[in-house]
Design an enzyme around this catalytic site. Structure first.
Site, PDB file in Angstrom:
ATOM      1  N   PRO A   1       0.851  -1.188   0.000  1.00 14.83           N
ATOM      2  CA  PRO A   1       0.000   0.000   0.000  1.00 14.83           C
ATOM      3  C   PRO A   1       0.888   1.239   0.000  1.00 14.83           C
ATOM      4  CG  PRO A   1       0.055  -0.994   2.188  1.00 14.83           C
ATOM      5  CD  PRO A   1       0.912  -1.851   1.308  1.00 14.83           C
ATOM      6  N   LEU A   2       0.307   2.350  -0.424  1.00 14.12           N
ATOM      7  CA  LEU A   2       1.102   3.591  -0.467  1.00 14.12           C
ATOM      8  C   LEU A   2       1.096   4.201   0.936  1.00 14.12           C
ATOM      9  CD1 LEU A   2       2.770   5.084  -2.501  1.00 14.12           C
ATOM     10  CD2 LEU A   2       0.752   6.341  -3.226  1.00 14.12           C
ATOM     11  N   HIS A   3       1.724   3.494   1.867  1.00 11.25           N
ATOM     12  CA  HIS A   3       1.798   4.002   3.235  1.00 11.25           C
ATOM     13  C   HIS A   3       3.094   4.782   3.426  1.00 11.25           C
ATOM     14  CE1 HIS A   3       3.384  -0.219   4.507  1.00 11.25           C
ATOM     15  NE2 HIS A   3       4.214   0.421   3.730  1.00 11.25           N
ATOM     16  N   ALA A   4       3.366   5.173   4.669  1.00 10.97           N
ATOM     17  CA  ALA A   4       4.339   6.241   4.901  1.00 10.97           C
ATOM     18  C   ALA A   4       5.695   6.043   4.208  1.00 10.97           C
ATOM     19  CB  ALA A   4       4.529   6.456   6.398  1.00 10.97           C
TER      20      ALA A   4
END
Lengths: 89, 138
Positions: free
Chosen positions: A17-20
């Site tokens: 996922p496009l997490h931090a």
């Protein structure tokens, strides 16, 4: 044609996922380019150079991102970022 | 490497009533921003209590100050007062290298750290931190 606009599509890896952390990597890559760059996903659009806007996209693994760049070196920027997205880990 | 990062990248100071918040946030920002950005945590009261320690904040500001500049983020209340008081102890040249961000601490620090890691100027890093006031999460 310094002000041409370019759009590229790229898919996040299924497991990323496009997490931090990957978002930080993406923003750092985008910031190398002078072009105005946006990323769209899930019906939202973010400034590619703003990590908070990128995180707010809420893009899960496997999401297709639409990267649009305009201005100086736009085509190069869109190409580079579209190449980076599937490599994010 | 340390000398290089000190000169090349804007640094961050994180001030919180809790040492654990300041230190944990410093670790989190380092994960997102990478190793090039210097981050100094200045959290907690003088003897490990919750609160702020003016001396610790002052030391942090002196430690981070450098030609590339640094942005200070704080939680609220006495953190803000401690930062203001510490600024009163610093010479003008040091103050000129520092910016105080009016921003939510966690979100502002993440945004500031990433912008610093791109090589942004101290004012660009400040702007990124303050953007956290208006960018929606949902």
């Amino acid at each position: 044609m310094p002000s041409s606009e370019t759009e590229r599509r790229a898919r996040l890896p299924e497991t990323v996922p496009l997490h931090a952390r990957p978002a930080g990597e993406f923003v750092r890559a985008a910031a190398q380019f002078p072009a105005e760059i946006s990323v769209a996903a899930n019906g939202k659009r973010a400034n590619a150079k703003s990590i908070l806007e990128i995180l707010a996209l809420g893009a899960v693994g496997g999401t297709e991102l639409v990267i649009a760049a305009s201005g100086d070196r736009a085509a190069e920027a869109a190409e580079h970022l579209a190449g980076l997205v599937p490599q994010l880990a | 490497m340390d000398g290089e990062s000190r000169n090349g990248f804007v640094g961050l100071v994180l001030v919180s009533h809790s040492a654990a918040i300041a230190e944990g946030l410093a670790e989190l920002v380092a994960q997102v921003a990478g190793p090039s950005v210097r981050i100094v945590a200045a959290g907690g009261g003088p003897d490990g209590t919750f609160g702020t320690d003016g001396g610790r904040v002052l030391n942090a500001l002196q430690e981070i100050a450098g030609p590339a500049g640094a942005v200070v983020l704080m939680d609220l209340g006495s953190s803000v007062l401690s930062v203001r008081a510490a600024f009163g102890e610093l010479p003008k040249e040091t103050i000129a290298q520092l910016r105080i961000a009016d921003a939510p601490l966690v979100e502002g620090a993440i945004a500031a750290g990433v912008t610093a890691s791109t090589g942004g100027s101290v004012d660009e890093v400040l702007a990124a931190a303050q953007e956290a006031r208006t960018v929606a999460k949902l």
